[in-house]
Each structure stands twice: as structure tokens, then as C-alpha cells.
Motif scaffolding. Sequence first.
Motif, short mmCIF file in Angstrom:
data_model
loop_
_atom_site.label_atom_id
_atom_site.label_comp_id
_atom_site.label_asym_id
_atom_site.label_seq_id
_atom_site.Cartn_x
_atom_site.Cartn_y
_atom_site.Cartn_z
N ALA A 193 0.65 -0.83 0.11
CA ALA A 193 -0.19 -0.01 0.61
C ALA A 193 0.96 1.14 0.07
N SER A 242 2.25 1.45 -2.89
CA SER A 242 1.51 1.89 -4.40
C SER A 242 1.23 3.11 -4.69
N VAL A 243 1.66 4.64 -3.59
CA VAL A 243 1.92 5.63 -3.33
C VAL A 243 3.30 6.19 -2.96
N LEU A 297 -2.65 4.41 7.53
CA LEU A 297 -2.38 3.97 5.89
C LEU A 297 -2.75 5.64 5.42
N TRP A 298 -3.37 6.51 5.99
CA TRP A 298 -4.08 7.73 4.98
C TRP A 298 -2.29 8.47 5.27
N LEU A 299 -1.49 8.46 6.00
CA LEU A 299 0.04 9.47 6.39
C LEU A 299 1.15 8.35 5.15
N GLU A 300 0.86 7.71 4.80
CA GLU A 300 1.60 6.81 4.22
C GLU A 300 1.78 7.26 2.94
N PRO A 358 1.23 12.24 4.57
CA PRO A 358 2.36 11.74 3.47
C PRO A 358 3.54 12.26 3.00
N LEU A 383 -9.81 -0.36 8.45
CA LEU A 383 -10.76 0.97 8.54
C LEU A 383 -10.49 1.67 6.09
N ALA A 384 -11.47 1.30 5.84
CA ALA A 384 -11.11 1.14 4.25
C ALA A 384 -13.05 2.69 3.78
N GLY A 385 -11.99 2.76 2.83
CA GLY A 385 -13.50 3.79 1.90
C GLY A 385 -12.76 4.60 2.16
N ASN A 386 -14.39 5.73 1.98
CA ASN A 386 -14.33 7.31 2.65
C ASN A 386 -14.42 7.73 3.73
N GLY A 445 -7.39 6.44 7.23
CA GLY A 445 -8.12 5.22 6.65
C GLY A 445 -6.71 3.93 7.28
N GLY A 446 -7.10 2.58 7.80
CA GLY A 446 -5.79 1.62 8.22
C GLY A 446 -6.06 0.35 8.91
N ARG A 454 -13.24 11.63 4.94
CA ARG A 454 -12.20 11.74 3.37
C ARG A 454 -13.41 13.06 3.31
N ALA A 509 -14.68 -0.90 -1.58
CA ALA A 509 -14.52 0.12 -0.76
C ALA A 509 -13.41 1.57 -1.29
N GLN A 535 -14.46 5.89 -2.76
CA GLN A 535 -13.36 6.11 -3.32
C GLN A 535 -13.45 6.81 -4.50
N ASP A 571 -5.95 -2.39 -1.21
CA ASP A 571 -5.32 -0.84 -1.02
C ASP A 571 -6.55 -0.19 -0.73
N LEU A 586 1.42 -2.08 -8.37
CA LEU A 586 -0.05 -1.73 -7.73
C LEU A 586 0.28 0.05 -7.56
#
Lengths: 515, 152
Positions: free
Chosen positions: A11, A14-15, A46-49, A65, A341-344, A348-349, A371, B86, B90, B124, B137
Amino acid sequence: MITIYVPRDSAARSVGADEVAHRIAEWAVAEHVDLELVRNGSRGALWLEPLVEVQTPQGRIGYGPVTVDDVPGLIAADFFNGGDHPLRVGFVDDLPWLASQQRVTFARMGLFDPLDLESYRATGGLRGLTRALELGGDQAVAEVLASGLRGRGGAGFPAGIKWRTVLEASDATKYVVVNADEGDSGTFADRMLMEGDPFTLLEGMVIAGVTVGASEGIVYIRSEYPDAIATMRTAIDIARLDGWLGADVLGSGLAFDVRVAVGAGSYVCGEETAMLESLEGKRGMVRAKPPIPALAGLFGRPTLVHNVLTMAAVPGILAEGAGHYQALGVDRSRGTQVFQLAGNVAHGGIVERGFGLTLRELVEEYGGGTRSGRPVRAVQVGGPLGAYLPETAMDVSLDYESLVEVGGMLGHGGVVVFDDTVDMAAQARFAMAFCAAESCGKCTPCRIGSVRGVEVIDRIVAGVDRQDNLELLEDLCDTMTDGSLCAMGGLTPLPVRSALNHFTEDFHRNAEVSS
Amino acid sequence: MSGHAPWSASQAQVVLTALAPHQRLVLPALQVLQETFGYVPDESLDLIADTLNVTRAEVYGVLTYYHDLRRTPPPQTVIALCVAEACQAQGSRELVAAVEDAYGVRMGETNGDVEISEVFCLGDCALGPAAMINGRLRGRCTVDSVRAAVSA
Ligand SMILES: Cc1cc2nc3c(=O)[nH]c(=O)nc-3n(C[C@H](O)[C@H](O)[C@H](O)COP(=O)(O)O)c2cc1C
Ligand code: SF4
Ligand code: FES
């Protein structure tokens, strides 16, 4: 020497984590900085990645991030000494988000290089296996039973009972199979554990193997997880060289080896009997039970099947004793759950806590709300077969039984947040379409019913004979619930009905027309 | 995607002969062929059936069951977009439409150079919308970042 951590979790990658790590390394080489660059697992924030951490005498300071373009500014801000910067989040261990968690299964997550066996041992690794070997089969099973550990793959069956069944089966050949198919949308804890702490999963498998009398273990990993596949394979090689996997586990005279098998893109292959068929090289069709896999599983042999998180909880239970684990949680949900915890959602994480916190705490306090900043409208708990809960149901306690009481299920612990722009009729339609796409095809209610479900929902939304079609949908849901062999067809009505019951207005947006 | 050998029956035979004992099953055999050639040509069905001593129908059944297995060579660029819940939360529905427009290719189709396919979750889910682009990914996807990843 400066020590900097940049996660290798997919993850984070991926960013842009690889690019950030590369840029930091370039700087160190150019400036002759004595740098130790550690590619750790992710902390789960994960929001800080990508979350870059710098070791200081007082602790690890995080920045995130971070993008490649931020690196020069971080260097200018003296970040390797913990310097101030807009992306600085402070001491990571002190973040209330992390400090208030109960990291048990994820205790090591993000602390060091996941393939660093020395650090694994230094943080209690292999103590559980050592104790299991001392205890022997009966007592080790008793320990798992006493911990109250239940399956984290979805069904929540008591782990110790499965262990006893396999232990008592008299076959000379038995298998341990780990289910790493993790197909549920909104879930990623299995992936993170395999990428971020693979030795814990392996140790759990070895404990299981020597305890129930199996000599071969298989991890069935979905093909969508190439990093997890690679990390597990390397970890297996390292553990073999170190002598706790292979012909003579820690000098006990017992043999146990592990290999990785890779899935081929099929949600239903996460169902344990479909997974066994797939492991036998066949179409992933669900088998009728009985016989249960614990008695007749892979190639007809007694097989202990567990989800990644279930198996990864085992080393800690053996090392610390069942009471330690059992003391966490509520009622019949003992220990911790690794919530995803995911989605909007703003933050998240991974949130690991003893069972019993509320969905509201999870979404609002840990997640920080949506978010998008808009109101939460629906939360889907437990993956694609889980219910959509309205905002008003968010005070439910997160444990197996409480979720069932409000018409939901815990599943694999995935929690997906939607804001008020969501169209719940579209979500209900998707649930049916997903079932149609992924059905193994064995039962008519699942294979055909799901296709009909999509059509009926389309007519309801279009306003065609709405009342008749709503009744038809109810009928269809009943048929699927009652007439399906597994939870794919059997639980698809859960998201559909919860959407319909809690968000009825979304199905009535268009004026009614008659055909 | 590059890096695959062109189809050759003799190389396929070699790859099948070299299967480890626990891989001498239909699914692993198909997976190994796909790793080698990028797809599983229909010509290989008899070869697999003979090598593993199973019927051609069995091999065909497995080949057509799994979403990953493909019977045609992959184009240069494969964009797999996550369409699960998910990512829907988004903005994946909007992303799918934008990517379709950007390449003039519909979901599940190819124009010979670019293929867009759907995938149900890539793990992800906190950093969506997510995509697997040429095997890598990608998170927090926008149509621009997808384009950049395609040319990377
Ligand atoms: C359609 C379907 C999909 C499933 N997918 C998974 C999965 O991806 N991972 C998993 O561990 N269990 C999954 N399960 C549950 C397994 O059948 C099984 O209960 C579980 O692997 C047992 O391990 P546990 O006792 O540790 O939970 C699924 C079940 C169904 C019906
Ligand atoms: S319910 Fe669906 S997925 Fe499950 S066995 Fe029946 S057809 Fe297969
Ligand atoms: S739902 Fe898209 S990555 Fe999981």
C-alpha cells in the motif's frame, strides 16, 4: 549514523514509497551521509503513507504522507534530526491513534525489516513454538481452546475445537492450510501481516503442524498480492536455513515444511472447500459439508484450515499463555480484532483493539469521519456479504454476537465507510452483480438468482411495477438464503436487504411506471 | 506486457516436464504456462492433458473457471481497475469512466494496445481508488496518475 524507515508494504509502495526511499538514498550518497535505510512494514496508518520515520534518541519521529517532491524540503528542514516540517506528525508511538490501540497480532508491525529474523527473535519470536514443543499436542490444543480464539476468516468457529478434531484424526498424513485469499473488499490485514511480519504467520503454522501432527503446510495466497507472495517465499527460505522449518523443527525430531500456492482470481476460492479444490488443481467449486475439512480436507486428508489472522494470533497465545489473550475482548468474542478501516474515511488503516469498541468509535475517533468531509451515511461491515448499517446503528459493539443482533456480521473485520453521496440502490445492485460474477455455479439460487436480482433491482429503480418487483426481490432473497450451499449465495441477501430496509428512499427516486 | 516468450510447443513441453511433483496438477500447469507465454493458447490443452494424464475437458474447465487465466496474448498495457465497494466509496465509478474515455476502451475490452479490466479488491482499500497497472499496484488513482503509470 542516521536510521530512516520507509515502509515496503505494497500500500505504501502504491503511493510512492519506493521513489521516496530512492530519493533519500540518492541524497545520502551525494552528501556522504552514513545512512541506514530500513524498509519496514507499515504501521497501519495508511492515510499517512508513505510514512517516513527517523530514529532519534528520544524515539521515532514520523513525516507523512511524503512524496518524492517533499524530500528536498525535508532535508532542508533537518528531518534526520527530527526537524520541524508541515508533514511532521511527531513521535509515532505517541500518536493517540496508535497509543490507544491494543496491538497483539500486529505487535511487531512496522517496527523493523519484516525479514530481519534477529529482530523477530529479539521481540519474542519463536517463544511460542518453543513452548508448544514443550507442552506437546494435547496441552498446546488446550491452550488454544482456553484462549477463546475464534476464526477470523468469517465464520468465527472456535479454533481450539478444530485443532482437537485434526489432532484426534488418526491419518498419517495431515495438512495445515492457511487461507490468504482475502477477497473481501475493504480488507487488507492478511496482506499487511504477510508483507510486514511473515515470521509470525510461519511460526503459527509450525506450531499448528507440530501440535496436530501435520508435516506439510500450505499458504494459499491470492494472485492479486504479488508482494505478499514474494515476502512469504523469502521468509520460508530464511526459516528453513535457521532450522525451525523443515526436517527437524528446532531439533525436536518433528518435520514441518511450508510452501506457497497462488490463487488465480476467484472470490469463492476463499471459501475453504473451494480453496481445497483449487489446491488440488481443479475448478474452485464449493464442496458439500460434511465431511468437514478437519476430517477429510486436502486430498481427502485431515486438514486444519485457518485464516491468516487466526494463525498469526497463535504464537502470542502460546508464548504469553491463553489467559493473556482471553483477558481481552467481551463475552464470547475474546482477544483482539484487527479492524481494517477503508473507503471514504479520513484516517484509513489498521485498528487493532480488543472486541467491544463501538463502530462509532472506530469510524469517528480512529477514522476521523469521512475523507470528503461530508456526513457518514452508510458503513458496510464484514466485506461484500456484510450488511450496510446506517449512521444510527453505529453504536453497535463490534463483536461477533452484537453484530448479528443488528442484522450484520463481523466477517474478516473490514469496515467500509460511505458518505451521503452514496446511492444505496446501486450498492444493492452491485452485491447481486458481484455474486453473479463470482458464483461457483453449483447452486441455482446463487448462480441464476443473482442474475435475476440485478434485473429486478434495475426494474425497481426504474419504477417498473415497483411493488411487485419489491416483493419479487424479497422472494429471491429468501430463496438465495435458504437454497445456497455456501455463504456466497446465502449471504448476498444481507447487503441487499440492509440497503433496502435502511435506505428505502434510494429505491424510490424515479416515478413509478407500469409495464 | 513484455517479458513473455513467444508460444512454442516444444518450450511448453519443457516447462511442463520441469513441473515440481506438487505442481503436477491442472491449475499450476496452466499458471506456469501463462507465466511463460503471457497466456494459455488453446494448442496447449492437449499437451497439458497428456502430460498430466487428465482429459482435455478437465483442462478446459479449469482454464475457463479462473478470472486470471487468459486465452489470448495480453496487449502492451493492462490496466486493472478495482471496482469493489471500498474503492466505489472513493470514486472508482468516476475513475472507470474517465479511464475508459481517456483510452477509448470500454471496461473488459482492448484496442490491441490497451486493455481495461475490472478487479474486485487489490488490498489497497484505504488508499483508493486502486489499480494494478502492468502488474504494479497503484493507489490514490486519478486519470492523470493512471496515464503516468502507463507510461512509466
Ligand atoms: C464466499 C466465501 C469467501 C470466503 N473468503 C475467505 C477468505 O478470503 N479468507 C478466509 O480466511 N476465509 C474466507 N472464507 C471463510 C472460509 O470458508 C473459512 O471459514 C475460513 O478460512 C476458516 O478459517 P478460520 O477458522 O481461521 O476463520 C470465505 C467463505 C465464503 C463462504
Ligand atoms: S452458494 Fe454460490 S458460490 Fe456457494 S456453492 Fe452455491 S453456487 Fe457456489
Ligand atoms: S476495494 Fe479496491 S483495493 Fe480493496
